[in-house]
Design an enzyme around this catalytic site. Sequence first.
Site, PDB file in Angstrom:
ATOM      1  N   HIS A 174       0.848  -1.198   0.000  1.00 11.17           N
ATOM      2  CA  HIS A 174       0.000   0.000   0.000  1.00 11.17           C
ATOM      3  C   HIS A 174       0.878   1.241   0.000  1.00 11.17           C
ATOM      4  CE1 HIS A 174       0.397   1.132   4.341  1.00 11.17           C
ATOM      5  NE2 HIS A 174       0.555  -0.161   4.519  1.00 11.17           N
ATOM      6  N   ASP A 186       6.331   1.791   6.199  1.00  8.65           N
ATOM      7  CA  ASP A 186       4.899   1.452   6.179  1.00  8.65           C
ATOM      8  C   ASP A 186       4.176   2.378   5.199  1.00  8.65           C
ATOM      9  OD1 ASP A 186       2.458   0.303   6.809  1.00  8.65           O
ATOM     10  OD2 ASP A 186       2.121   1.672   8.483  1.00  8.65           O
ATOM     11  N   GLU A 220      -4.979   1.177   2.591  1.00  8.32           N
ATOM     12  CA  GLU A 220      -4.797   0.158   3.632  1.00  8.32           C
ATOM     13  C   GLU A 220      -4.955   0.756   5.013  1.00  8.32           C
ATOM     14  OE1 GLU A 220      -2.547  -2.381   6.542  1.00  8.32           O
ATOM     15  OE2 GLU A 220      -2.282  -0.269   6.023  1.00  8.32           O
TER      16      GLU A 220
END
Length: 895
Positions: A174, A186, A220
Amino acid sequence: MLRRRGGPNELRDELNNSKNQPEDDQRTKRGRESIGFRHWIYFVLTVAIVYAGVVALHRKMPAVRDGTSFEDFSEQRARVLLKQLTALGSRPSGSDNLEVKAFGMIQDRIGKIHSVVDEVGVNRLESDVQRPSGCFDLKFLSSFTLCYHKITNVVVRIGPKKGPSGNSLLLNCHFDTMPDTPGATDDAVACTIMMDVLEVLAHSKTELENDVVFLFNGAEENFLQAAHGFINQHPWRHDIRAFINLEGTGSGGREILFQAGPGNSWLLQTYLENAPHPFCSVLAQEIFQSGIIPSDTDFRIFRDYGRISGLDIAYTKNGWFYHTEFDEEWRIEPGAIQRAGENVLAVVRAILKSPYLEKPATFDEENRWVFYDVVGLFTVYYSVNVGKLLNYIACFATYFLVVLRIRNRLYSVGDLAIAFKHHVVAFLAMVITMLLIIAFVVQMDLVMCWYKMPEIVGALYVLPMLIAGAIVHSHYADNNRIRNVEMVQYDTILLSFASILFLMTFYNLSSAFYVLNNLILPVFKDIIIWALGLFGVIRRVTPRVLFFTQLFCFLPTFVFAAYAISQCVDFFVPVMGRLGNAINPEFIMGPLGLVIASGFILFVNNLFYISRRMNYIIRLLFAIFALFILVLITTKVGNPYEYSHENPRLRRIIALHANRTIYDFEGHLTQKDNALFVHSLDYRGASDLPDHSFLQGSSAPNCTGVVDEYCRMPYYTAIHELFPPEQSLWVPVPSPVVLPYPIDLKLVSRHAMGENLNLTFEIRGGYDKMSLHVTPLNDYDLLSWSFTDIDIKEFGRRQTYFVFMTYGHEAPEVRRFWILLKNKNGVAPDPEKHENIELSVATHYAHGIYQDTETLRQLRAMISSRRQTPEQAVGWWRWGITMVGGRSEIVVKIF
């Protein structure tokens, strides 16, 4: 002639003549051949060297490959796109940074790769932009419903030129982020890894056997919405037979395979056989799937909604940076991307060639593999059935050994009972010590003092519990009347591990492998001693022979223990910074220290009984502990938070500058206020925040008489169970929030039908993140609604139902929905005269020009300045803060 303990009868007799009598045993213990101080130094040095070696291997990274060759993965190429994406800053779904800029970067790279595929002419490449809408229910942290509108997915498929093979492997990442984080690990790094894997496949001059689908999903962080939209609506989903999900909960380091399955054991086996840098453990899988980690990934969506088996791989190092402003590209050390890319590329190539990809999925098959890596050097895996057989053989071999010794009168059942009493008393002493330390930590306001420096866990918890266990066993050793006491104590170690192993195997825990590894070599201790005597290496069994043989036998145990401890501490300590206010983390770290200390004492307790008196060592350890406590309470070592450019260890807070308006049943405005809604994400809570005018006169929200579980507060998501309203702050501020898109909530219709009441509503305005609190009143319960086909029994009946509504590429003009209520009393009261339902609608401006107000900008500036100069005033270490903020509005109406 060899004197030994146990073994062939003729040698055992000689051993008994020299060693069986308690008075002889005591003389040996105090004699020159008994274990002394230097032997314990050898022991500690061995453990330290093993731990240092394990940590060094854990941090070892492969060399970064040059970017000019497209035969292999290159971190050098991948970092180019990573730097571009993170330079945009935060990229929440619905933001210009994501929907326009990051989207454009990804599309541009795909276009260039498409040209390469066309030029090579061996394979084909297709791309698609999906903008799905939908709703689904999710049980994570709480139970709530998610609705999304035209979020963004970029999908690419590469495969043989002749056309779709009908069997595809899905790779997922993502490229959206949480607010206020550049999201390097992330999850931008995963997208750059996938992009380079795609580029390597595009340059391949060999036709691919099957298709690979690359999903760059853009929502996400909205609780897995984009993956749900893809696996339920995209036409390519029907050909997907397996998937690899790439995630990040830290910054850099080694990526770990922490979930595999369900079913399709060949997929896991493919990873284990082909990944050049394996890092995996079935223990990590069982811990994650137990639900104790406050996190979730797209793996759940593909598994539950697509019924596809897959691999879940994530970076976990430096969890302090996860979802913060410090998740930056430069913090990912060289080699971390290279090793992940090489692993993914190798596994992708192997899966595409696997004949199993074409076979129907055995989705409901249980996990069939026990798997783990040995300090990253190689993997060990075997079937669960083989594991059960090995476990039971080890258990019964241990029991047989003990029974044999009892029959040969080397010791009695009563001796074993006394030895087990020693273990129980030692364990209870360690538990009491742990509880006393926790009480001391709480009383001295040292909660989370280990947060910035995980090593403190060892000195604060492990060391005093080691002292307690050593005192108990030393006392029993000084007053021993058991013959062959060392043998008895050692065999109770084996019995303890064998019993634990038996129970874990009986309850089908694959992580029992860890106990098996602690049992296998120690069982052969006497055989090793016998072999040493047989070949003339030793002449007789002395305490020193026992010591060094045991040290050798427990080397694998030390390796596995050091590996597990380093991973657990590195992972769990940062997680405590976002675990919420409900659980005191000392009751997590304390038991973790207890496991380490009790395991260590269990491993070595028998050596206390063949050592000289331990008084000096115990006093020395106690002096070290006392000195540590003095340093902890008198210096900044005990401060839980600390800012540094390289390694920030900071408190996480969410601060929302909110307008709140409340209307009664008649539609009259009863309350209107402006405030900062603040909650700290760790146990120290918002009450521990530094004193300042921003927080003067602040207190927890007044929830008296409020039925809404969320206390009519503008929660970003359904996290009130981890972060209760009473642990937050509602700080009145004079300046109202300027709202570009004010919320307009209206009742469209209201129809009573017997015991049921149907209400239809419209919401206009608000931004791309919106929360709806649905609270039935006056004996009404939720029966159904238009969002999802909700199953109340599965979902769980609640006082307040939470709906998280988002949009991505395009905003809906109006949000229209209906709610059907059922009255518990069987007859619905007149809905025109009685309160039926309370709705709270909150919206959040979490990105772009509308995110910050002047109040929030001042707060950010103050935090940034003061966290760098904690020495300027007493207590300024409390300014060690990293903040997620935004403007917000919440409207509460009763209908």
